[in-house]
Structures are given as C-alpha cells and as structure tokens.
Scaffold this motif. Structure first.
Motif, short mmCIF file in Angstrom:
data_model
loop_
_atom_site.label_atom_id
_atom_site.label_comp_id
_atom_site.label_asym_id
_atom_site.label_seq_id
_atom_site.Cartn_x
_atom_site.Cartn_y
_atom_site.Cartn_z
N ASN A 1 3.04 -39.92 -9.38
CA ASN A 1 1.91 -40.67 -9.93
C ASN A 1 0.90 -40.96 -8.82
N ILE A 2 -0.34 -40.53 -9.03
CA ILE A 2 -1.35 -40.66 -7.97
C ILE A 2 -2.07 -42.02 -8.03
N ILE A 3 -2.08 -42.64 -9.20
CA ILE A 3 -2.78 -43.92 -9.31
C ILE A 3 -2.08 -44.96 -8.44
N GLY A 4 -2.84 -45.59 -7.53
CA GLY A 4 -2.29 -46.62 -6.67
C GLY A 4 -1.14 -46.14 -5.79
N ILE A 5 -1.12 -44.88 -5.50
CA ILE A 5 0.02 -44.28 -4.79
C ILE A 5 0.28 -44.98 -3.45
N ASN A 6 1.53 -45.34 -3.21
CA ASN A 6 1.97 -45.98 -1.97
C ASN A 6 1.15 -47.22 -1.63
N GLY A 7 0.76 -47.95 -2.67
CA GLY A 7 0.04 -49.20 -2.43
C GLY A 7 -1.43 -49.03 -2.08
N THR A 8 -1.94 -47.82 -2.20
CA THR A 8 -3.36 -47.60 -1.93
C THR A 8 -4.19 -48.00 -3.15
N GLY A 9 -5.50 -48.02 -2.98
CA GLY A 9 -6.38 -48.42 -4.08
C GLY A 9 -6.89 -47.24 -4.89
#
Lengths: 234, 280
Positions: free
Chosen positions: B244-252
């Motif tokens: 899942n790319i949305i919000g990946i690894n806590g990014t925005g």
C-alpha cells in the motif's frame, strides 16, 4: 521455495509481525517458483558478504537492479525534500505545486523499493548536495532536470538487465512518471524543451544509460560509495 | 531496400548489435559492393537468417508487438500531421513548436518500427484509414471538429499520449527476450510520456485549470469526460505488488500522489477497443 525465502526475514527483527514484513513476504512470494526465486536465492548469499571498503554493494541479478533503482530514488527524494523545505526565492504557485508533487512521487518510489526489497535493501544513503544552491531557481531546476533525465535514462538502460517480467513492469510504471517529471522541469526552465534534441533523438527515442554511467553522475551527489560490481551487464 | 540504413537504424537502438553482426555485416558490405545485382538479390535471405539467429525463436511475438505499436504510431503521426497543417488550429509560438516536435517524433517512430519489422523479415501492417472524430468512418463522432477546435484537439492529443504510454507499458513483458527491441520500446515509451506531460501542461495553461497536471491523478480524465474514460480506468491504483503506497512507512504520501507516482499498463485488447472508433 517461498518458505525458504521467508526464513531470514522472519528471524530478523520480528519482521513477520510487522506490516512491512507481511508486505515483503507477499511481494517475494509473487515470484516464488519462478526464475526470480532462484535469482533471489543467489542474491541472498551474495549480500551476506558486506564489503565496506568497496562501498555499499547493490547485489546481483534482479535484486541488484532493484537496489540500483532504490539508490536513485533515495537521491531524488532527498533532493526534492530539501527543495520543498525552503523554496528558491520567487517560486511560483505552479512551481511549488509541481515540486511538492514530484517530492511525494519520489518518496513513494523510495519507500516502495525499501519495503519490496525488505532485508535485501541497501541502507539509507548519505547525500552530498554541497554543489547545489537551493536558493537559486537556476541551480534547483537545473539539478532537477539532470536528475530526472538521468532517472529516465537509468530505467531505460536497466530494462534489458531485468529477467523477471513483473519487475520490468514495475520499472515501466515508474519510468514514465519520471519522464513526466523530466518534461515538466524542462518546460519550467524553457517552455517547449520537454523533449528537445538533448532528450529525444531524431528517431524519436529517449535516452538510455547503463548503470556505470548513471552511477558516475550520481556519485557527484552522494557521500556514500556505491558498489555496482555485481550488477548484471546484459 | 537500403540495407545499410536498416542496420544503422537498428544499431542506434542497439549498441551491441554491431558486435553481434560485424562479421556478417562486413560480409554483406563486401557482397553489395562487388557482386552487384546478384548479391543484392541474395541479401534478404542473408538478413533473414542473420536476425533469426540474433533474435531467437520469439521473433514472431516481437513482430506482433511491433505491428501493434506501428498501428498506434500511425494513428498519432497522422493526427499530429493533420493538426499541424490545419489552418488556424494551433496558435503560433510555443504551441506550434511543441506540436511540430511531437509530430516529428511520431513520424520517426513509424519509420523506425516499419524498418525494424522489415528487418525482422515481416511486412509492416498498412496504415489504416482514420476517423479522428472517433466516428468509425462517419466523420460525425464525439470529437467532430477536432481539427478546427483547439481545446478539443489537445484533449484528443492528451488521450492518445496517455493511452500510448499505457499501451507500450503493457507490451514490455512480451519483449523481454530481446534486449535490443525492449530498449527501443522503452525509449519510445518514455518519449511518449514526455509528450503526454507537455500536452497536459498545454491544456492546464489553455483552460487555466490547476487540476490538470503533467501526471495522472486517480483515473481523472482532466475534464475531458466519459468519452475518454476507458483510457484512464485502472490508473487509480494505490497498491503496487501488494504494498500500500498511501502513507507508506509513515510518510505523507496521499492517495492522489500514490496514484500519480505509478502509471499503469493497458492490455492490447483494451487499447484496441479504445482506438477502434478512430479506425474506419
């Protein structure tokens, strides 16, 4: 095969319990039972021999190429993160929107590779942006153009080095976005230069470069030393 | 048939081709220079076996992909050739320059693909008769007036470019056995993406719409609407290889950015369905 591949990850840092670990296992299991599985096994053994003196080893086979892409995405993401922290003076609303978007795309690419590679991923790279004047539009956009054209060339040149179709498709999904970035940055510098003779030749073909040529350019912006000696060459 | 020209064309795609062929190539050169008509007549056979060897058993698959690509390039080349020549359609200045650049690339792609198909021992498919109103020959389709209505012209251009990018992407896997042809296809693919980005930028400026960006957000058509929706369906993926790319690894990373960051392929069947109304 799939189970064998998962063993080292499950032993390390309880990756099995984390979302990342689950994602990674799914990613790797997509290729279980194919030629890629053999490649992965091969890459595993090679990557267990770190050689700090010779730099960060990207590894071999398809994993090596994915790490190569991961390295370039790290460089791009770090650059745009810095660019968007404090924009160059006079940045228009359009320029800010585009640069913010591009930053997010490059972060998405970087994090995707990080998770997909899992325990095979190279560490985070240290960048060297001392040659870039982040207050200068010319310096920022000139560097962005160089990075984007380089990225397009790199993916175009890496396609033939990939053996697994699923990886090739992933690279294809990313390279066209890099080409959109390249065109946009070029148009911001000079409208209409999106695909001029310095980017696309008289046959209508974009650029491609092999990893050593790309990494030579990238090295100018990296403190970390990259070792690409195990990458495939054909 | 200009043998030297064809080999030169292929060499431009394939830096290693020369090594692969150099012995045979110099033999052909000698043949052509000394033997006159008799030797020239023998050349097609020599080339046939040359490339069978160089490209292996999947030549048929590769030719099939190239024929498909050629059809799409015919479509684009004729579209821009007619658009650039239509009086009063494209404004003077940067727009005229950009359309000429793209027209020249698409025509170059046609030439390159035809030469490559010929070199691989096949006959390039003929150029279809096109109806750029998307009326299947009626001249009365949804894009009626495409060569007199500039915003409509750019809307169709955007659709062709974005579709072209997806079409090439969808065929990459079928070319994996040939380094030379794969690399050439990738180089066309990213050139098409550059075109797409610029056409979208032209529309953004023309329509003063900041929602139109050089990249594709979700499955948004950029305000063109239902007539081209099929070219954008499936572009809204936010999961890649089950990650899942949305919000990946806590990014925005937002859903919009996650979809923009990855362009999606189209199958040959989907592309043919999209271009069908344009082919008489």
């Amino acid at each position: 095969m799939a189970e064998k591949l998962n063993v080292p990850q499950e032993q390390e840092g309880h990756a099995m319990l984390s979302t990342k670990g689950q994602q990674r296992r799914r990613f790797l299991s997509l290729f279980a039972g194919t030629a890629a599985a053999a490649t992965l096994m091969h890459a595993c053994s090679n990557d267990d021999n770190p050689s700090p003196d010779n730099g960060i080893n990207l590894g071999s086979g398809d994993i090596g190429i994915l790490n190569y892409a991961y390295a370039l995405e790290q460089l791009e993401a770090a650059f745009y993160t810095r660019v968007t922290q404090t924009f160059f003076s006079g940045a228009t609303a359009t320029e800010q929107q585009f640069l913010n978007d591009i930053r997010d795309h490059e972060i998405a690419h970087r994090e995707f590779f990080r998770n997909a590679l899992g325990s095979k991923a190279i560490p985070s790279l240290e960048v060297d942006f001392s040659k870039i004047d982040f207050a200068s539009r010319d310096s920022v956009l000139g560097t962005a153009k160089a990075f984007e054209d380089l990225g397009v060339s790199a993916y175009n040149g890496a396609g033939k080095l990939i053996t697994e179709g699923a990886y090739l498709l992933l690279a294809g999904k990313i390279v066209s976005v890099e080409a959109r970035h390249a065109a946009m940055i070029r148009d911001l510098i000079s409208n209409g230069s999106f695909a001029d003779g310095t980017a696309v030749d008289a046959n209508g073909l974009d650029l491609s470069l092999d990893p050593p040529e790309v990494l030579k350019v990238a090295a100018g912006f990296l403190k970390s030393k990259i070792n690409a000696s195990n990458l495939p060459t054909s | 048939m200009n043998i030297e020209h064809i080999i030169t064309d292929l060499e431009q795609q394939d830096p290693e081709l020369h090594d692969r062929l150099s012995n045979r190539r110099s033999a052909i050169k000698g043949l052509a220079g000394i033997g006159g008509k008799l030797a020239l007549a023998a050349i097609p056979f020599a080339l046939g076996s040359l490339f069978k060897k160089a490209y292996g058993q999947s030549t048929a698959t590769i030719v099939e992909v190239l024929q498909f690509a050629l059809t799409l390039e015919y479509l684009e080349a004729e579209f821009y050739t007619l658009g650039a020549a239509a009086p009063g359609l494209v404004p003077a200045g940067p727009p005229t320059g950009a359309i000429a650049t793209i027209r020249d690339h698409e025509n170059a792609h046609v030439t390159l693909l035809k030469n490559t198909i010929t070199t691989l021992g096949a006959t390039p498919v003929a150029k279809p008769v096109f109806d750029f109103t998307a009326g299947n020959g009626s001249g009365n389709g949804p894009f009626k007036g495409v060569f007199s209505n500039y915003p409509l012209f750019l809307a169709v251009a955007q659709t062709f470019e974005d579709t072209g990018v997806r079409a090439y992407k969808g065929q990459a896997g079928a070319l994996i056995s040939s380094n030379e042809v794969l690399t050439a296809a990738l180089k066309i693919h990213s050139a098409e993406a550059r075109h797409a980005a610029h056409i979208r930028y032209m529309r953004r400026n023309l329509l003063s719409s900041t929602a139109i960006k050089p990249w594709i957000t979700g499955k948004d058509t950029g305000g063109i609407g239902d007539a081209v929706q099929a070219s954008y369906n499936g572009e809204d993926l936010t999961t890649q290889a089950e990650i899942n790319i949305i919000g990946i690894n806590g990014t925005g990373v937002s859903a919009a950015a996650a979809s923009e960051a990855f362009d999606e392929p189209l199958t040959k069947a989907a592309v043919l369905a999209i271009v069908d109304p344009f082919i008489v």
